[in-house]
Write a protein that holds these residues in place. Sequence first.
Motif, PDB file in Angstrom:
ATOM      1  N   LYS A  92      -9.028  57.813  46.908  1.00 25.67           N
ATOM      2  CA  LYS A  92      -8.280  57.918  48.160  1.00 25.67           C
ATOM      3  C   LYS A  92      -9.157  58.421  49.289  1.00 25.67           C
ATOM      4  CE  LYS A  92      -4.367  60.376  50.233  1.00 25.67           C
ATOM      5  NZ  LYS A  92      -3.185  61.237  50.002  1.00 25.67           N
ATOM      6  N   SER A 301      -0.725  64.828  44.367  1.00 21.54           N
ATOM      7  CA  SER A 301      -0.822  63.756  43.377  1.00 21.54           C
ATOM      8  C   SER A 301      -0.766  64.274  41.942  1.00 21.54           C
ATOM      9  CB  SER A 301      -2.133  62.995  43.574  1.00 21.54           C
ATOM     10  OG  SER A 301      -3.238  63.864  43.376  1.00 21.54           O
ATOM     11  N   MET A 306      -4.424  60.166  43.741  1.00 18.87           N
ATOM     12  CA  MET A 306      -3.798  59.043  44.430  1.00 18.87           C
ATOM     13  C   MET A 306      -2.365  59.406  44.812  1.00 18.87           C
ATOM     14  SD  MET A 306      -6.114  56.911  44.906  1.00 18.87           S
ATOM     15  CE  MET A 306      -5.068  55.687  45.696  1.00 18.87           C
ATOM     16  N   GLN A 308       0.469  59.038  48.501  1.00 17.93           N
ATOM     17  CA  GLN A 308       0.626  58.681  49.892  1.00 17.93           C
ATOM     18  C   GLN A 308       2.034  59.071  50.329  1.00 17.93           C
ATOM     19  OE1 GLN A 308       2.208  55.850  51.922  1.00 17.93           O
ATOM     20  NE2 GLN A 308       1.861  54.053  50.639  1.00 17.93           N
ATOM     21  N   SER A 319      -2.843  66.121  52.986  1.00 18.18           N
ATOM     22  CA  SER A 319      -3.961  65.921  52.050  1.00 18.18           C
ATOM     23  C   SER A 319      -5.226  66.660  52.459  1.00 18.18           C
ATOM     24  CB  SER A 319      -4.281  64.427  51.917  1.00 18.18           C
ATOM     25  OG  SER A 319      -3.184  63.711  51.400  1.00 18.18           O
ATOM     26  N   ALA A 370      -4.833  55.369  53.391  1.00 19.51           N
ATOM     27  CA  ALA A 370      -4.674  55.835  52.009  1.00 19.51           C
ATOM     28  C   ALA A 370      -4.388  54.718  51.014  1.00 19.51           C
ATOM     29  CB  ALA A 370      -3.544  56.871  51.934  1.00 19.51           C
TER      30      ALA A 370
END
Length: 410
Positions: A92, A301, A306, A308, A319, A370
């Motif tokens: 990412k 995550s 990963m 979004q 993030s 992303a």
Amino acid sequence: MSLAWAESALVICGYAAGSVIVVSQVLGASSLASALFYLTFAISALLWLCTLIERVEPIDLVALVTIVVASANVLINSALTMTPMSFDYLKKLMIFACTIIFLAACVKVKIPGRTLRLVPYMALGVGLVLVASYVLRNSRMHLLGGFRSSYLTFGFTNPNLTALFLACFIMMLALEGMGAKRLWRKAVFFAFAGVELVFLNETQSRNALLAIAVFVIVSVLVAALGPERIVLHRWLYAFVSVFPLLFVGAYMAFVGNEDLMQAFSFLSGEGKGLGSRTRIWQDALDRFWESPMVGAYSQLSNGSGMSQMHNTHMDIMASYGIVVLILICVFLYLLMACSWDEGNHATRVVGVVAFECVIMLCVGEAALFAGGLAIYVFMGYFLLYANQEPDDSATSVQPAGPLPEGVEEA
């Protein structure tokens, strides 16, 4: 040192790879799509390197600082959470970095109009595959989570991601149709844009339909008044650069008002209630407040890397932290400002507006910074279009007349 030939070649290779990625996804060849996706990383890096060899500009420094700060925050977050590092975990972050350097390169390179015109023809080829797949494999094109749905997905993971690609293709085809000099070319490009607009409607992506509506309105104004009479001011760039975050604030306040929810209930649909993003964005906000400076790359995550948050700015803020979000807003502002200052007026108006519509698409999806499948490549086309090098046969929107007395550019 001029590397214009290399830049043009890399741009065309990037869009050729992106087009095959979309076709591969539609046809179910995910392994090919994945391999070409990683190839776009290398293409983006080489393209940016070419522009750096020629000259370094403020936007390059902002891009570099943004990537460095985001990378440092991810490493700090990994250490604090004791999350093991791996390629998949950092994927990412790599997408984030590649998006930044590709867009930064797009405002610096000047691709000849006749060369850039190859890209809409690639979009036309993708459109042929979409039409054939819709007709011959209709049920498969509506699969969502392995089940037939009312949403058109074309093999993508969700209809909103499908809508991002369709919206980009629609605007690309429409721009080519607007500039085409021969009637048959206009008819072909506008026809395919119309067909893909029908497809877009089937994805039921409200923000994508709204973005296309804005693009159409501005395009009609440009055609009626002439691009020389359209002036985009810097305050607009500032507003658009933070718009996805402003939208979240308005949305969160909106869903708490029962009267407004009832009044706008016509906007909702099966599986897409007006409050469908509330839980996701609230979770992002909670994670952000736990670590506002460094971000919560791992926590979002569950350690996979990963995630979004279905909004670019919310995803970046949660993030990578608030500093990176501020840098991204500055970066987006510079992308629009540079394209307006350096582009040819005949193409920069609709090019910059189309890119602003791309940012509008980011209110419900974080795929630009992303997501996979190289969506950022297609979004960067509008910056290339705004900054294209004119030639005798270059596609452009012709001005209707001189700038009216008393009207000044921003």
